[in-house]
Scaffold this active site. Structure first.
Site, PDB file in Angstrom:
ATOM      1  N   ASP A 223       0.849  -1.184   0.000  1.00 59.36           N
ATOM      2  CA  ASP A 223       0.000   0.000   0.000  1.00 59.36           C
ATOM      3  C   ASP A 223       0.889   1.241   0.000  1.00 59.36           C
ATOM      4  O   ASP A 223       1.983   1.230   0.599  1.00 59.36           O
ATOM      5  CB  ASP A 223      -0.914  -0.003   1.227  1.00 59.36           C
ATOM      6  CG  ASP A 223      -1.976  -1.090   1.150  1.00 59.36           C
ATOM      7  OD1 ASP A 223      -2.201  -1.622   0.048  1.00 59.36           O
ATOM      8  OD2 ASP A 223      -2.565  -1.406   2.198  1.00 59.36           O
ATOM      9  N   ASP A 225       0.564   4.035   1.488  1.00 61.53           N
ATOM     10  CA  ASP A 225       0.599   4.834   2.711  1.00 61.53           C
ATOM     11  C   ASP A 225       1.355   4.155   3.850  1.00 61.53           C
ATOM     12  O   ASP A 225       1.304   4.607   4.993  1.00 61.53           O
ATOM     13  CB  ASP A 225      -0.827   5.160   3.179  1.00 61.53           C
ATOM     14  CG  ASP A 225      -1.688   3.916   3.375  1.00 61.53           C
ATOM     15  OD1 ASP A 225      -1.169   2.798   3.190  1.00 61.53           O
ATOM     16  OD2 ASP A 225      -2.877   4.072   3.714  1.00 61.53           O
ATOM     17  N   TRP A 285     -13.489  -1.904   0.001  1.00 60.48           N
ATOM     18  CA  TRP A 285     -12.476  -2.133   1.036  1.00 60.48           C
ATOM     19  C   TRP A 285     -12.709  -3.454   1.774  1.00 60.48           C
ATOM     20  O   TRP A 285     -13.829  -3.810   2.128  1.00 60.48           O
ATOM     21  CB  TRP A 285     -12.534  -0.982   2.044  1.00 60.48           C
ATOM     22  CG  TRP A 285     -11.525  -1.120   3.139  1.00 60.48           C
ATOM     23  CD1 TRP A 285     -10.231  -0.710   3.146  1.00 60.48           C
ATOM     24  CD2 TRP A 285     -11.752  -1.724   4.405  1.00 60.48           C
ATOM     25  NE1 TRP A 285      -9.623  -1.029   4.327  1.00 60.48           N
ATOM     26  CE2 TRP A 285     -10.545  -1.658   5.133  1.00 60.48           C
ATOM     27  CE3 TRP A 285     -12.875  -2.336   4.996  1.00 60.48           C
ATOM     28  CZ2 TRP A 285     -10.409  -2.162   6.405  1.00 60.48           C
ATOM     29  CZ3 TRP A 285     -12.744  -2.848   6.274  1.00 60.48           C
ATOM     30  CH2 TRP A 285     -11.525  -2.755   6.977  1.00 60.48           C
ATOM     31  N   GLU A 288      -9.901  -8.989   0.777  1.00 59.97           N
ATOM     32  CA  GLU A 288      -8.989  -9.640  -0.180  1.00 59.97           C
ATOM     33  C   GLU A 288      -7.748 -10.193   0.499  1.00 59.97           C
ATOM     34  O   GLU A 288      -7.221 -11.243   0.098  1.00 59.97           O
ATOM     35  CB  GLU A 288      -8.605  -8.674  -1.311  1.00 59.97           C
ATOM     36  CG  GLU A 288      -7.550  -7.639  -1.001  1.00 59.97           C
ATOM     37  CD  GLU A 288      -8.059  -6.472  -0.170  1.00 59.97           C
ATOM     38  OE1 GLU A 288      -7.233  -5.673   0.299  1.00 59.97           O
ATOM     39  OE2 GLU A 288      -9.303  -6.362   0.012  1.00 59.97           O
ATOM     40  N   ASP A 289      -7.262  -9.527   1.563  1.00 57.47           N
ATOM     41  CA  ASP A 289      -6.074 -10.026   2.270  1.00 57.47           C
ATOM     42  C   ASP A 289      -6.345 -11.368   2.949  1.00 57.47           C
ATOM     43  O   ASP A 289      -5.493 -12.263   2.939  1.00 57.47           O
ATOM     44  CB  ASP A 289      -5.619  -9.001   3.314  1.00 57.47           C
ATOM     45  CG  ASP A 289      -5.136  -7.711   2.673  1.00 57.47           C
ATOM     46  OD1 ASP A 289      -4.549  -7.792   1.589  1.00 57.47           O
ATOM     47  OD2 ASP A 289      -5.346  -6.636   3.258  1.00 57.47           O
ATOM     48  N   MET A 315       1.794   4.497   9.210  1.00 59.52           N
ATOM     49  CA  MET A 315       0.813   4.758   8.162  1.00 59.52           C
ATOM     50  C   MET A 315       0.569   6.266   8.055  1.00 59.52           C
ATOM     51  O   MET A 315       0.428   6.945   9.083  1.00 59.52           O
ATOM     52  CB  MET A 315      -0.499   4.029   8.451  1.00 59.52           C
ATOM     53  CG  MET A 315      -1.600   4.344   7.450  1.00 59.52           C
ATOM     54  SD  MET A 315      -3.158   3.484   7.814  1.00 59.52           S
ATOM     55  CE  MET A 315      -2.754   1.841   7.211  1.00 59.52           C
ATOM     56  N   HIS A 318      -5.093   9.409   6.729  1.00 55.34           N
ATOM     57  CA  HIS A 318      -5.920   9.944   5.650  1.00 55.34           C
ATOM     58  C   HIS A 318      -7.358   9.518   5.871  1.00 55.34           C
ATOM     59  O   HIS A 318      -7.643   8.556   6.611  1.00 55.34           O
ATOM     60  CB  HIS A 318      -5.419   9.429   4.288  1.00 55.34           C
ATOM     61  CG  HIS A 318      -5.448   7.936   4.175  1.00 55.34           C
ATOM     62  ND1 HIS A 318      -6.536   7.224   3.735  1.00 55.34           N
ATOM     63  CD2 HIS A 318      -4.492   7.002   4.464  1.00 55.34           C
ATOM     64  CE1 HIS A 318      -6.263   5.938   3.741  1.00 55.34           C
ATOM     65  NE2 HIS A 318      -5.031   5.759   4.188  1.00 55.34           N
ATOM     66  N   ARG A 320     -10.924   7.885   4.522  1.00 55.04           N
ATOM     67  CA  ARG A 320     -11.221   6.773   3.630  1.00 55.04           C
ATOM     68  C   ARG A 320     -11.568   7.302   2.245  1.00 55.04           C
ATOM     69  O   ARG A 320     -12.272   8.287   2.094  1.00 55.04           O
ATOM     70  CB  ARG A 320     -12.377   5.931   4.159  1.00 55.04           C
ATOM     71  CG  ARG A 320     -12.624   4.685   3.304  1.00 55.04           C
ATOM     72  CD  ARG A 320     -13.722   3.818   3.905  1.00 55.04           C
ATOM     73  NE  ARG A 320     -13.352   3.354   5.241  1.00 55.04           N
ATOM     74  CZ  ARG A 320     -12.544   2.323   5.460  1.00 55.04           C
ATOM     75  NH1 ARG A 320     -11.996   1.675   4.435  1.00 55.04           N
ATOM     76  NH2 ARG A 320     -12.269   1.937   6.683  1.00 55.04           N
TER      77      ARG A 320
END
Length: 379
Positions: A223, A225, A285, A288-289, A315, A318, A320
């Site tokens: 990712d 971030d 969101w 998937e992980d 991280m 931010h 969403r």
């Protein structure tokens, strides 16, 4: 009378002497031109040996090989060294130094510094990051100049509207990867349009497009971030699929649960194909992980992780993203990984490649990946 006889005698003697001088002169001239012609023949042979079209046959060098030195008769007419055949040149018998072999890169690179101070308050620009990394070539490529890495690593980042985060990621990761002696390329997979975001499908696209660029054998999926806080967390592939981001600040620097595989992970090409890549049907969101973790365990592999003190990440805070709301179907899909992983993955990937642009610090790949299927009506 006696005087007359004496004069005639002297006249005859002078004529004889003059005739002898003339004969001597002629002999000398003949000898001179004979020697001159020999010298001219030597020059003609020498010059013909230099030309590309030598019609006089093989070139003969006036060199006394038995004595080891030039023939004393014609010392000034020997050819230069560069005109000798390779076997006759003096340097042909010399032992040339063999080039120093490039050694494999060490398992623990000596330039690592360990724990890093990571902050996001300073002003960051692409120009600044580019000045900091002059050895990174177009497309975000880098190869260590002093050793031979065992792997070629593609770093894949799913992306949309995160330019601010990307500057910090490039600022921190390029120096870390160089210190780690990684042979790598950075690929930003940009989802065009404003439809629902699909992280896992973008990672499949990144795997496919990176291999079109170079024969990579290791893939790090990150990712944009997440920044590692320790450069001893080495970005290369291992014997088992690797989970790098095991201690994020947003989780109190702890692993949130045993099956967590999010943030930053790495698989070799063989491992990736063994699980049929990542699922393409997780729109929005989450989920998937966990599906990827299930694919790994269902195929007889285990997840490897660094020490919790090394696998720490910060991280960039931010809000969403829009069109990346939580996927309400994710829990049901996770439970069906065993039934879906053979038909949903890299083998079923479809997308439209729009552009590939190589920038000084990364390769930007813009794609259209379609829209999620309509949700079934309840009741």
């Amino acid at each position: 009378m006696s005087r007359l006889m004496l004069g005639r005698t002297l006249e005859r003697v002078c004529k004889v002497v003059l005739l002898l001088c003339l004969i001597h002169f002629l002999i000398m001239m003949i000898l001179y031109f004979d020697v001159y012609s020999q010298r001219f023949d030597i020059f003609s042979r020498f010059n013909n040996g230099r030309g590309t079209n030598n019609s006089r046959g093989p070139h003969h060098y006036y060199y006394n090989y038995s004595s080891g030195r030039p023939n004393a008769t014609f010392p000034s007419y020997l050819p230069a060294i560069d005109q000798l055949p390779p076997s006759a040149r003096p340097e042909a018998n010399r032992t040339r130094p063999t080039p120093k072999p490039v050694l494999p890169c060490p398992e623990a690179p000596p330039g690592l510094v360990g724990r890093l101070l990571i902050e996001f308050s300073s002003q960051m620009t692409m120009e600044k990051v580019q000045r900091e990394n002059p050895s990174v070539t177009d497309g975000g490529r880098y190869t260590p100049p002093d050793c031979r890495p065992k792997q070629k690593v593609a770093i894949i980042i799913p992306f949309r509207h995160r330019d601010h985060h990307l500057k910090f990621w490039l600022h921190y990761l390029h120096p870390i990867l160089r210190r780690q002696k990684i042979d790598y390329g950075v690929y930003i997979i940009n989802q065009l349009g404003e439809d629902t975001f699909n992280r896992a499908k973008l990672l499949n696209v990144g795997y496919t497009e990176a291999l079109r660029d170079t024969e990579y054998d290791c893939f790090i999926f990150s990712d944009v971030d997440l920044i590692p806080m320790d450069d001893r967390n080495l970005y290369h592939c291992y014997d088992q699929p690797r989970h790098f981001a095991i201690a994020m600040d947003k989780f109190g620097f702890r692993l949130p649960y045993a099956g967590y595989f999010g943030g930053v992970s790495g698989l070799s090409r063989k491992q990736f194909l063994k699980i049929n890549g990542f699922p393409n049907e997780y729109w929005g969101w989450g989920g998937e992980d966990d599906d990827i973790y299930n694919r790994i365990t269902l195929n007889g592999m285990k997840v490897s992780r660094p020490d919790v003190r090394i696998g720490r990440y910060r991280m960039i805070k931010h809000e969403r993203d829009k069109h990346n709301e939580p996927n309400p179907q994710r829990f049901n899909k996770i439970q069906n990984t065993k039934n879906t992983m053979r038909k949903d993955g890299i083998s079923s990937l479809t997308y439209r490649l729009v552009s590939v642009k190589k920038y000084p610090l990364y390769t930007n790949i813009s794609v259209e990946i379609g829209k999620p299927p309509p949700r079934p009506n309840r009741g």
